[in-house]
Design a protein around this motif. Structure first.
Motif, short mmCIF file in Angstrom:
data_model
loop_
_atom_site.label_atom_id
_atom_site.label_comp_id
_atom_site.label_asym_id
_atom_site.label_seq_id
_atom_site.Cartn_x
_atom_site.Cartn_y
_atom_site.Cartn_z
N ARG A 187 21.05 48.36 -17.39
CA ARG A 187 20.88 48.47 -15.94
C ARG A 187 20.77 47.06 -15.34
O ARG A 187 19.87 46.31 -15.70
CB ARG A 187 19.60 49.26 -15.66
N ASN A 188 21.66 46.70 -14.47
CA ASN A 188 21.61 45.36 -13.88
C ASN A 188 22.29 45.38 -12.51
O ASN A 188 23.50 45.21 -12.40
CB ASN A 188 22.30 44.36 -14.82
N TYR A 189 21.48 45.62 -11.49
CA TYR A 189 22.06 45.74 -10.16
C TYR A 189 22.55 44.39 -9.62
O TYR A 189 23.55 44.34 -8.91
CB TYR A 189 21.04 46.37 -9.19
N LEU A 219 25.94 43.82 -10.83
CA LEU A 219 26.85 44.73 -10.12
C LEU A 219 27.20 44.16 -8.73
O LEU A 219 28.37 44.16 -8.32
CB LEU A 219 26.22 46.11 -9.97
N LEU A 220 26.17 43.64 -8.05
CA LEU A 220 26.41 43.05 -6.73
C LEU A 220 27.33 41.83 -6.82
O LEU A 220 28.22 41.66 -5.99
CB LEU A 220 25.08 42.62 -6.10
N ARG A 272 29.58 41.28 -9.14
CA ARG A 272 30.95 41.78 -9.41
C ARG A 272 31.58 42.32 -8.13
O ARG A 272 32.76 42.14 -7.88
CB ARG A 272 30.91 42.90 -10.46
N HIS A 273 30.74 43.00 -7.34
CA HIS A 273 31.22 43.56 -6.07
C HIS A 273 31.68 42.45 -5.14
O HIS A 273 32.76 42.54 -4.54
CB HIS A 273 30.11 44.40 -5.43
N GLU A 299 34.83 40.98 -6.34
CA GLU A 299 35.92 41.91 -6.07
C GLU A 299 36.33 41.86 -4.61
O GLU A 299 37.52 41.89 -4.28
CB GLU A 299 35.46 43.34 -6.47
N GLN A 300 35.31 41.77 -3.74
CA GLN A 300 35.60 41.69 -2.30
C GLN A 300 36.38 40.42 -1.97
O GLN A 300 37.31 40.44 -1.18
CB GLN A 300 34.29 41.71 -1.48
N ARG A 314 39.91 40.75 -3.16
CA ARG A 314 40.68 41.60 -2.23
C ARG A 314 41.04 40.85 -0.96
O ARG A 314 42.14 40.97 -0.44
CB ARG A 314 39.85 42.83 -1.85
#
Lengths: 211, 88
Positions: free
Chosen positions: B22-24, B27-28, B30-31, B34-35, B38
């Motif tokens: 679990r590692n928020y 994740l953020l 990576r998000h 990714e943004q 994009r």
């Protein structure tokens, strides 16, 4: 929105807490989650509480289909990343936010197995099985479990998907339909067909969650 | 051969394993990456589109310019010939 499910209706009332939390959700809680999603559309950091709340369940859901911890970690992380990347497109469809996570997770798992061209694994956990047997006043024995596994080996995968969501994830038919992209009646039909086959084969009556 | 592979899991995943994965924060990150990816992709596609449109416009404009220039030359040439013919 006002769907409140009583704890007594829960199939696995003695299952660990993280497995039954959803079933105690009230309409108000579902609305609050939807508001969290709304906030996350503007600020991704607001998504955190939903991640913390559903991580364990989604992880277990994926693990039950892969039986590989590292692969599960990757797919679970990918699931939440997809959710976060597409949160601006999320629309309330009358099901809890968790159903959306399950849907993404299910797609990610299927994508993985299609890519690797390998067969999907269904791992039944003993804790759940014991609870199921206890509830039906059936004696839990290794022999019965082996027979059950043999029976499940020949079921169509789409039927297994429905059974997994219904009995191991305790989802309502409406949610199952949303997760698997099928109609509610189709979800019901698959469940009852599988249960009917189970009755014939084992001569036992396995009640559905809401029966 | 059976259709599915069914296994019996003796234990649920323990809390420490779940905690490990679990590692928020990650994740953020990576998000955000990714943004950014994009956004860069979108900018690249728009730039490429604009460049293609500009090049096409330039080609069309130069084609008509050349055509117009040729017509002008022809007209000019025609007038000169007429003048030569008129002299004797």
């Amino acid at each position: 929105m006002n769907s409140k499910v009583d704890a007594n209706d829960c199939f696995f009332s003695e299952a660990p807490n993280f497995l039954i939390n959803f079933h105690l959700m009230t309409g108000e809680e579902i609305r609050q989650e939807y508001e969290t999603i709304d906030r996350a559309k503007k600020d991704p950091a607001a998504f955190g509480p939903l991640y913390e709340k559903y991580f364990d369940r989604i992880f277990n859901f994926i693990f039950a289909q892969t039986d590989d911890e590292d692969l599960t970690a990757d797919l679970c992380s990918q699931t939440f990343l997809m959710a976060l990347d597409h949160v601006h497109k999320y629309e309330f469809r009358g099901v809890p936010v968790s159903a959306w996570f399950y849907k993404i997770a299910s797609n990610e798992v299927n994508k993985h197995f299609n890519k690797t061209k390998s067969r999907k694994i269904y791992s039944l956990d003993e804790v759940h099985l014991r609870t199921l047997f206890e509830r039906e006043d059936e004696e839990y024995s290794e022999e019965t479990v082996i027979r059950l596994i043999d029976f499940m080996k020949d079921l169509p995968p789409d039927m297994l998907d429905v059974l997994q969501l219904r009995f191991f994830e305790e989802k309502e038919f409406k949610e199952i339909a949303f997760i698997l992209d099928i109609s509610e009646s189709s979800a019901k039909m698959r469940t009852y067909r599988a249960l009917d086959q189970l009755r014939k084969k084992f001569n036992v009556t396995i009640k559905d969650v809401k029966e | 051969m059976s259709r599915n592979e069914i296994k019996l899991r003796r234990q649920l995943i323990d809390e420490s394993s779940l905690q490990r994965h679990r590692n928020y924060g990650l994740l953020l990150q990576r998000h955000e990456r990714e943004q950014r990816r994009r956004k860069t992709k979108r900018i690249f596609i728009y730039s490429l589109f604009i460049a293609v449109v500009t090049v096409l416009l330039l080609i069309i404009v130069s084609y008509f310019m050349v055509k117009w220039e040729k017509e002008r030359e022809l007209k000019k040439g025609g007038t000169t010939t007429q003048q030569i013919e008129l002299k004797p």
